[in-house]
Write a protein that holds these residues in place. Structure first.
Motif, mmCIF file in Angstrom:
data_model
loop_
_atom_site.group_PDB
_atom_site.id
_atom_site.type_symbol
_atom_site.label_atom_id
_atom_site.label_comp_id
_atom_site.label_asym_id
_atom_site.label_seq_id
_atom_site.Cartn_x
_atom_site.Cartn_y
_atom_site.Cartn_z
ATOM 1 N N MET A 44 -5.000 -74.801 -14.711
ATOM 2 C CA MET A 44 -6.488 -75.671 -14.955
ATOM 3 C C MET A 44 -6.352 -77.192 -14.453
ATOM 4 O O MET A 44 -7.263 -77.453 -13.954
ATOM 5 C CB MET A 44 -6.371 -75.922 -16.603
ATOM 6 N N MET A 45 -5.282 -77.895 -14.595
ATOM 7 C CA MET A 45 -5.325 -79.076 -14.068
ATOM 8 C C MET A 45 -5.375 -79.262 -12.206
ATOM 9 O O MET A 45 -6.126 -79.806 -11.776
ATOM 10 C CB MET A 45 -3.843 -79.707 -14.221
ATOM 11 N N SER A 46 -4.711 -78.050 -11.689
ATOM 12 C CA SER A 46 -4.971 -77.829 -10.303
ATOM 13 C C SER A 46 -6.370 -77.563 -10.022
ATOM 14 O O SER A 46 -6.795 -78.125 -8.898
ATOM 15 C CB SER A 46 -4.055 -76.715 -9.851
ATOM 16 N N VAL A 47 -7.044 -76.690 -10.680
ATOM 17 C CA VAL A 47 -8.384 -76.559 -10.265
ATOM 18 C C VAL A 47 -9.344 -77.771 -10.590
ATOM 19 O O VAL A 47 -9.962 -77.937 -9.618
ATOM 20 C CB VAL A 47 -8.890 -75.487 -11.154
ATOM 21 N N VAL A 48 -8.998 -78.455 -11.609
ATOM 22 C CA VAL A 48 -9.815 -79.664 -11.691
ATOM 23 C C VAL A 48 -9.601 -80.839 -10.793
ATOM 24 O O VAL A 48 -10.556 -81.457 -10.301
ATOM 25 C CB VAL A 48 -9.968 -80.310 -13.175
ATOM 26 N N ALA B 70 -8.604 -73.060 -5.989
ATOM 27 C CA ALA B 70 -9.580 -72.057 -6.114
ATOM 28 C C ALA B 70 -9.645 -71.576 -7.585
ATOM 29 O O ALA B 70 -8.549 -71.319 -8.333
ATOM 30 C CB ALA B 70 -9.349 -70.841 -5.175
ATOM 31 N N GLN B 71 -10.929 -71.484 -8.153
ATOM 32 C CA GLN B 71 -11.126 -71.046 -9.472
ATOM 33 C C GLN B 71 -10.852 -69.378 -9.444
ATOM 34 O O GLN B 71 -11.176 -68.984 -8.527
ATOM 35 C CB GLN B 71 -12.370 -71.376 -9.891
ATOM 36 N N GLY C 202 2.498 -73.035 -19.828
ATOM 37 C CA GLY C 202 2.521 -73.837 -18.698
ATOM 38 C C GLY C 202 1.807 -73.458 -17.527
ATOM 39 O O GLY C 202 1.177 -74.275 -16.973
ATOM 40 N N GLU C 203 1.921 -72.071 -17.179
ATOM 41 C CA GLU C 203 1.251 -71.644 -16.059
ATOM 42 C C GLU C 203 -0.100 -71.693 -16.000
ATOM 43 O O GLU C 203 -1.146 -72.302 -15.126
ATOM 44 C CB GLU C 203 1.651 -70.225 -15.975
#
Length: 169
Positions: free
Chosen positions: A43-47, A52-53, A37-38
């Motif tokens: 991934m969803m938060s970056v996109v 920040a990547q 889940g982390e």
């Protein structure tokens, strides 16, 4: 499945090889991972949210007889899975990914290599954002249990190619 979710399949596939001191490959397998889940949230938060990547990812190994679960995090990994630290280099091995093409990326041009300083049995690995062995910080984006434990002697090497792909279903 929530009606707002689209169907997609993806994740990391690992190719793992055990190489003895003489350079002979004694074991080779391909296995698919779990994205905890982390990792999914990252991934969803970056996109979608501008988070920040992570500039550099690292592969770590575990020696505990452990099966990764969706709630595994970078903070819980070292203790839950018994992270292995008995290898060179001095930090976790960098995941050096190539170019993204057709929804996929991997490190086949620069595979990760762990040379063992003690005899160990390795059950799996993870990809995380923290370089330090035993670190409980950062993001854990992938966890995998190998199909069979890998028994490594002093001086033997574990090679890891990891690749991620995403396919719309």
């Amino acid at each position: 499945m929530n009606h707002l979710q689209s169907q997609a399949e993806g994740g990391f596939t690992y190719i793992v090889e055990v190489v003895d001191r003489n350079g002979n490959v004694s074991q080779r397998e391909t296995v698919h991972n779990l994205i905890p889940g982390e990792g999914l949230d990252h991934m969803m938060s970056v996109v979608f949210k501008g988070t920040a990547q992570v500039p550099t990812w690292f592969i770590a190994l575990f020696e505990g007889n452990y099966t990764p679960v969706p709630t595994l995090t970078a903070a819980t990994f070292p203790a839950a899975a018994t992270e292995c630290t008995a290898y060179t280099p001095t930090q976790r091995v960098e995941f050096v990914e190539g170019s993204v093409a057709n929804g996929a990326v991997d490190n086949s041009a620069s595979r990760a290599e762990f040379t063992f300083t003690s005899a160990k049995t390795i059950y799996g690995g993870v990809i995380t954002s923290s370089a330090a062995k035993g670190s409980t910080t950062g993001v854990l984006i992938s966890a995998v249990r190998f199909a069979s434990p890998k028994v490594l002697d002093v001086g033997s090497t574990l090679r890891v190619i990891a690749g991620n792909s995403l396919v719309s279903a």
